[in-house]
Every structure is written in C-alpha cells, then in structure tokens.
Design an enzyme around this catalytic site. Structure first.
Site, mmCIF file in Angstrom:
data_model
loop_
_atom_site.group_PDB
_atom_site.id
_atom_site.type_symbol
_atom_site.label_atom_id
_atom_site.label_comp_id
_atom_site.label_asym_id
_atom_site.label_seq_id
_atom_site.Cartn_x
_atom_site.Cartn_y
_atom_site.Cartn_z
ATOM 1 N N HIS A 36 0.835 -1.306 0.166
ATOM 2 C CA HIS A 36 -0.016 -0.086 0.171
ATOM 3 C C HIS A 36 0.833 1.277 0.063
ATOM 4 C CE1 HIS A 36 -4.055 1.586 0.840
ATOM 5 N NE2 HIS A 36 -3.264 2.770 1.244
ATOM 6 N N ASP B 72 0.214 5.475 -1.289
ATOM 7 C CA ASP B 72 -0.743 6.508 -1.568
ATOM 8 C C ASP B 72 -0.207 7.592 -2.270
ATOM 9 O OD1 ASP B 72 -3.556 5.964 -0.601
ATOM 10 O OD2 ASP B 72 -2.515 5.525 1.428
ATOM 11 N N HIS C 155 -2.719 -3.180 4.570
ATOM 12 C CA HIS C 155 -1.930 -2.399 5.540
ATOM 13 C C HIS C 155 -2.523 -2.158 6.756
ATOM 14 C CE1 HIS C 155 -4.902 0.083 3.567
ATOM 15 N NE2 HIS C 155 -4.688 1.257 4.293
ATOM 16 N N ASP D 269 2.142 1.896 3.750
ATOM 17 C CA ASP D 269 1.042 2.977 3.823
ATOM 18 C C ASP D 269 1.812 4.292 3.761
ATOM 19 O OD1 ASP D 269 -1.390 4.178 4.156
ATOM 20 O OD2 ASP D 269 -1.537 3.679 6.311
#
Length: 377
Positions: A43, A45, A248, A319
C-alpha cells in the site's frame, strides 16, 4: 615429500573454504534477503498526492530526483510525502501497489469518476517511467519484472464506495488492471461496515456484500480487509473461497487500535491461508502516547503475527504517502532494509528469522496468496 605437500595443500584449501563459509555467514545481513526475493509493499498512496498537490499534472513531479529537501515534496513542505525513485531503489522495493483512493465524501456523488481519474494517473505514471516501472496484473510477472530491474507496479482501490454498489464496475476495474479492492475505507458502504461505524447504523456484511466477495473470488480480485470492522473481517473470512489480504494493517494485541487485526481474526487468516501486510503508521503501531513510535514497534507487530500464526502469513504494507507520521527508523521508503536487518538480529525472546523466512515476509507470501486468488478464476 609430494604426499606431505598434497596434504598441506589440501589442508590449506579446506581452511580457506572454511573461512569463506564462515565469512559469508558472518557478513549476511537481513537486507540481503531483498536481493534474492522481491520486496512487495501492499500500500502506497503516492497517487493521491499527485491529485492533492498537482491536480494529477505528472510533468510537475520529478520522480527520478531525490525529493527529501524539495520545496514541494520535501519533509519540510509535505508531511505525507515519503516516496521517490532514488529512495525506492535504496529501499530495494521490487513490487508496489499504487492506490487509487477517493475520499469518503465522494460516496453517492462522484466516487466512480474520481476513482477512474486515479486509475488513469497511476497508469500514466507507470508509462512515464518505462525503464523503472512496469504494470503487472499477474502474480507470475512480479519476479520477472523485478529481476529485469524494474518495480512491479500494481493497482489497488481503497474503499468499496468506489464500486457504487455495482458488480459491473468491479469487473471493469479489474479489466483496467486493479487487483485488489479494500472493502471499505473510513466510511460504511451500504453493504459493509468500516472500522469506525460512522452513522449509527450497523450493516455488518449484507447479502449484497457477500455477493461482492463471491464476485471478487470469481474474477480473481484480491479481497482486502484493511479498514473494515472486526466483525466484517470475521464474516468475510467465513464465506470467502479464496485467501484474503490485509494490505496495510497491524496487530490489535500489540496496539489496540480499531484498524488493527485481533488475534481471533489472525487465526482465521491462517486457516484461510491469507496474509496480513503490516502497516507502519505511527498511530497504528504505537498506542503509548508517552513516547514516539519506532522501528521496534513495527518489529513487535511482525513478530506477534509470526509467533501467533506462522511466518507464512505476514507481509509488508507500509502506507507511505497515506499518513503524516512514520516511526523513527522508517522515515521513508528507503528504510525497508533497516527493518530486515533488525529482524535478522534475532534478539533474545524474539523468533529466529532465517533468510528463507525474510524472503517470505518480503514478498513470497504475497505472491503465494495472489497465485491462489488467480486460481479461483
């Protein structure tokens, strides 16, 4: 004399071999496992930062540069920016899920349009760096891509609200390259509870929610249970025909945060042959407000899961770029090797990590799960 020389020579040869073997054992570090197996992070972002900071104008993002001190992307300018190519390479990242995320406020409004926009920017981002990144949609292509010197780049959707309660959209997302969907984000969908029940209603997993899971199983889409309520975790694990992932999430017994996975669910993950990819976010790994989170906190979560359900069911889901605070020692995507070095130290009271174990943690566990999900098609 000849026989003596032969014997002496043989002795010297054996001594050299022995010293070489001893040297190789003594100089091995945990990070060396990342040279024989791909590190796959569940994960990241970064694509949301493309939107939030640049309105998806990729020409203004200099991925090939070290951005730690950049005026826009540097640590003093952006609290949630941790990723660039030099640091990914330093971190020995071999595979990465890039996340198409849209805020919960878009639910019932423009979530589909915004999700498509984010899938588009991920695909454009990968295409922009063909020497460094390659779109991967099949488990068997991850290691090949990594061995060719590229980061196997996969697409995920974070939040079932992006489906707009439509199985047709789920299938179309799959055709666009999406390989996992997180069933909720921080808001409920009409068919599944989030980790925080945000509107006073408790849906658990409705009949339609079960249909979503069955369809994901059928088409070979990974079911991601990060962000769902603890009860939805249990309900999905009771019905799914394929292994699941937590892309995550960390261990609830170590830090009692609603986003983490309780022990009874961890046992169900083992029975399911799934995987929990441990989150690094400070607020999820350290529930002690009197001190800052550290790399050791993440080690504790990994070791708890490993001790409880075995080394075959744990992975990495950092994350990065989705949160504002990372533990000391894991400040950005360059720091994964330090985590693997620390695990290999095998301190007193901790489980022993072999090279094979570290390779499983890095990526082989995830590849196994991905292959099993593909086999359900």
């Amino acid at each position: 004399m000849i026989y003596i020389n032969v014997a002496v020579g043989l002795s010297i040869l054996l001594l050299v071999i022995g010293l070489s073997v001893g040297l190789s054992v003594n100089t091995f570090k945990g990070r060396d496992a990342l040279d024989s197996a791909p590190l796959i992070d569940g994960h990241n972002d970064l694509p949301y930062n493309f939107y939030h900071i640049l309105s998806n104008n990729l020409s203004a993002f200099h991925f090939e540069s070290d951005l730690r001190n950049d005026n826009v992307w540097g640590k003093n300018a952006c609290s949630s920016c941790f990723t660039d190519l030099p640091r990914l390479n330093a971190g020995k990242v071999g595979g990465q899920f890039w996340v198409a995320y849209t805020p919960c406020e878009s639910q019932y409004k423009d979530s589909v349009q915004l999700t498509l926009r984010q899938i588009d920017v991920i695909r454009r981002f990968i295409q922009r760096y063909p020497a460094n990144l390659q779109l991967v949609t099949a488990a068997g292509d991850i290691e090949t891509t990594w061995r060719n010197g590229k980061i196997a780049s996969m697409i995920a959707i974070e939040g079932g609200h992006s489906l707009d309660s439509s199985l047709a959209l789920l299938r179309l997302y799959y055709d666009l390259g999406v390989r996992y969907v997180t069933l909720t984000h921080t808001c409920n969908t009409p068919w599944a509870d989030a980790s925080i029940v945000d509107n006073g209603y408790v849906y658990n997993l409705t009949d339609f929610g079960k249909t979503v899971v069955y369809e994901m199983n059928r088409i070979g889409m990974l079911v991601d249970l990060s962000h769902v309520s603890h009860n939805v975790m249990r309900e999905v694990l009771a019905i799914t025909r394929a292994p699941v992932i937590f892309s995550h999430s960390s261990a609830f017994s170590v830090c009692k945060h609603y986003r983490n996975v309780p022990d009874d669910v961890l046992h169900l993950v083992k029975k399911n042959n799934g995987i929990v990819m441990v989150n690094f976010y400070s607020g999820f790994v350290n529930c002690n407000s009197s001190r800052n989170a550290t790399l050791q906190d993440v080690v504790d979560h990994i070791n708890h899961i490993r001790n409880l359900i075995g080394v075959n069911h744990v992975g990495i889901g950092g994350d990065y770029d989705g949160v504002s605070s990372m533990p000391m020692g894991l400040e950005d995507v360059s720091k994964y090797p330090d985590l693997f070095d620390r695990l290999y130290e095998n301190r007193e009271g901790e489980p022993t990590w072999t090279r094979e174990d570290l390779e499983k943690l890095a990526g082989r566990n995830f590849i196994r799960v991905f292959q099993a999900v593909e086999a359900m098609e």
